[in-house]
Write a protein that holds these residues in place. Structure first.
Motif, mmCIF file in Angstrom:
data_model
loop_
_atom_site.group_PDB
_atom_site.id
_atom_site.type_symbol
_atom_site.label_atom_id
_atom_site.label_comp_id
_atom_site.label_asym_id
_atom_site.label_seq_id
_atom_site.Cartn_x
_atom_site.Cartn_y
_atom_site.Cartn_z
ATOM 1 N N LEU A 1 7.994 19.800 -35.313
ATOM 2 C CA LEU A 1 8.147 18.375 -35.608
ATOM 3 C C LEU A 1 8.595 17.605 -34.378
ATOM 4 C CD1 LEU A 1 8.125 16.207 -37.870
ATOM 5 C CD2 LEU A 1 10.568 16.674 -38.152
ATOM 6 N N VAL A 2 9.608 18.115 -33.702
ATOM 7 C CA VAL A 2 10.095 17.451 -32.494
ATOM 8 C C VAL A 2 9.028 17.456 -31.408
ATOM 9 C CG1 VAL A 2 11.834 17.494 -30.672
ATOM 10 C CG2 VAL A 2 12.488 18.027 -33.033
ATOM 11 N N LEU B 1 14.655 10.922 -34.824
ATOM 12 C CA LEU B 1 15.014 10.759 -36.227
ATOM 13 C C LEU B 1 14.060 11.598 -37.070
ATOM 14 C CD1 LEU B 1 15.287 6.855 -36.250
ATOM 15 C CD2 LEU B 1 17.205 8.440 -36.150
ATOM 16 N N ASP B 2 14.576 12.156 -38.161
ATOM 17 C CA ASP B 2 13.701 12.936 -39.025
ATOM 18 C C ASP B 2 13.738 12.416 -40.448
ATOM 19 O OD1 ASP B 2 15.444 14.839 -40.926
ATOM 20 O OD2 ASP B 2 16.475 14.678 -39.000
ATOM 21 N N TYR B 3 12.648 12.643 -41.166
ATOM 22 C CA TYR B 3 12.558 12.340 -42.598
ATOM 23 C C TYR B 3 12.124 13.613 -43.297
ATOM 24 C CZ TYR B 3 10.924 10.484 -47.052
ATOM 25 O OH TYR B 3 10.725 10.259 -48.398
ATOM 26 N N GLY C 1 8.692 12.868 -38.237
ATOM 27 C CA GLY C 1 9.620 12.678 -37.129
ATOM 28 C C GLY C 1 9.322 11.415 -36.360
ATOM 29 N N PHE C 2 10.354 10.888 -35.713
ATOM 30 C CA PHE C 2 10.249 9.636 -34.966
ATOM 31 C C PHE C 2 11.069 9.777 -33.687
ATOM 32 C CE2 PHE C 2 10.476 9.167 -39.509
ATOM 33 C CZ PHE C 2 9.332 8.458 -39.828
ATOM 34 N N CYS C 3 10.458 9.461 -32.560
ATOM 35 C CA CYS C 3 11.118 9.624 -31.266
ATOM 36 C C CYS C 3 11.073 8.315 -30.486
ATOM 37 C CB CYS C 3 10.431 10.731 -30.469
ATOM 38 S SG CYS C 3 11.098 10.968 -28.812
ATOM 39 N N VAL C 4 12.149 8.038 -29.747
ATOM 40 C CA VAL C 4 12.189 6.904 -28.830
ATOM 41 C C VAL C 4 12.565 7.416 -27.452
ATOM 42 C CG1 VAL C 4 13.352 4.736 -28.238
ATOM 43 C CG2 VAL C 4 12.736 5.205 -30.610
#
Length: 342
Positions: free
Chosen positions: A81-82, A100-102, A152-155
């Motif tokens: 996911l990452v 961030l994860d969901y 997953g969400f990355c910034v």
């Protein structure tokens, strides 16, 4: 009635958050403000940037989760996911800052989901980014009780003048491929169909896999390329473009880091194809071009560099214990790769 009778255990959810708190703190960077439990995660921008640009990415793991569920092995998909998010953000030259994860499930099973979060934590550590927050949703009736889904969400951040957007790539530049660790997280619908239709079991150990089972090889997590690539940039390796080889393989993803009037002449014999891909092609009777359009085929990430710096780039990645290969050259064209089998 109460919420628990409807299938949602609020107290178990709170206990789960408390349980994973110490794992999450392992990923914290100095810029993280506050802690776990608020309505949002706080992150202070790093210093030293003149014109900082934030870069975002989001992704999931796809039907590889079906294999994790079947084998009851949940400690690697969090790394996937990452990886799927941070490798994308990396392609424009950005350093991942936070993640961030969901996580959604039919019934919260603390042991199972703690393994998933451990994988996410390990992925964040490999990428050098903070696990800033997440959401765990218990949704009875929507998911099966023993199944879950991930997003997953990355910034990340990059100096505006250093953004890689394709404009830096020149005719004659060299494409250097970095090896994948396996199938990564793409093409698993075809993988599962081949295994199912041909009557194989995930525990089978084909000779070509040198004693490993299908399940073991296919659950190998997606490689995270962040630290060696950022090290190359810091080492002044003049990278002109980068591509993360995901769904659609080289034909779809490599042209995304080029200008519109460019393509790459690829030498398909210039890197080692992993045994699992040969096994899938043989057992599924999949044509070479369909394999290339579905899987990474052993190349998980590509960097584009000037021809006079290609040898130096290969040596640098070797110093990072990465066996990179020169896989092609940028030539005039309209994006469709040249040299691939029909």
């Amino acid at each position: 009635m109460d919420y628990r009778e409807a299938g949602v255990d609020v107290e178990a959810g709170r206990a789960f958050v408390d349980r994973i708190g110490s794992m999450i703190k392992r990923t914290y960077r100095p810029e993280v403000l506050g802690g776990i439990g608020g309505f949002s995660g706080l992150f202070q921008l790093p210093t030293g940037y003149q014109e900082p640009v934030l870069v975002s990415g989001t992704d999931g793991v796809g039907t590889k989760l079906k294999l994790a569920h079947t084998l009851n092995c949940h400690d690697t998909v969090g790394v996937d996911l990452v990886a799927m998010c941070v490798n994308d953000v990396l392609t424009c030259g950005a350093e991942p800052l936070f993640f961030l994860d969901y996580l959604a499930t039919g019934h919260l099973q603390p042991e199972q989901l703690a393994e998933v979060v451990l994988g996410i934590v390990q992925g964040c550590e490999l990428a050098g980014c903070a696990l800033l927050g997440g959401e765990t949703a218990e949704m009875p009736g929507f998911y099966q009780a023993d199944e879950y889904d991930l997003a997953g969400f990355c910034v990340g951040i990059v100096e505006k003048s250093l953004i890689l957007d394709g404009s830096q790539v020149q005719i004659g530049d060299v494409a250097i491929g970095l090896p994948s660790s396996g199938v990564h997280s793409n093409g698993f619908s075809l993988v599962r169909k081949i295994v199912s239709d041909r009557g194989f079991e995930w525990s089978d150990r084909p000779k070509i896999l040198a004693g490993k089972s299908l399940g073991e090889v296919l659950l190998t997590p997606t490689h995270i390329y962040v630290k060696p690539i950022l090290a190359a940039l810091k080492h002044q390796i003049p990278i002109h473009g980068m591509a993360h080889i995901t769904g659609g393989g080289l034909p779809e993803n490599l042209p995304r880091c080029l200008q519109k009037d460019q393509t790459v002449e690829v030498n398909p014999n210039s890197w080692d194809v992993l045994p699992i891909f040969n096994w899938l092609a043989t057992q599924g009777n999949v044509s070479p071009i369909d394999m290339l359009n579905t899987f990474n085929m052993g190349i998980g990430f590509v960097v584009i560099v000037p021809p006079d710096r290609a040898a130096e780039t290969l040596e640098f990645f070797a110093s990072q214990t990465i066996k990179a290969s020169t896989i092609g050259t940028v030539i005039p064209g309209a994006g469709q790769l040249v040299g691939l089998p029909a």
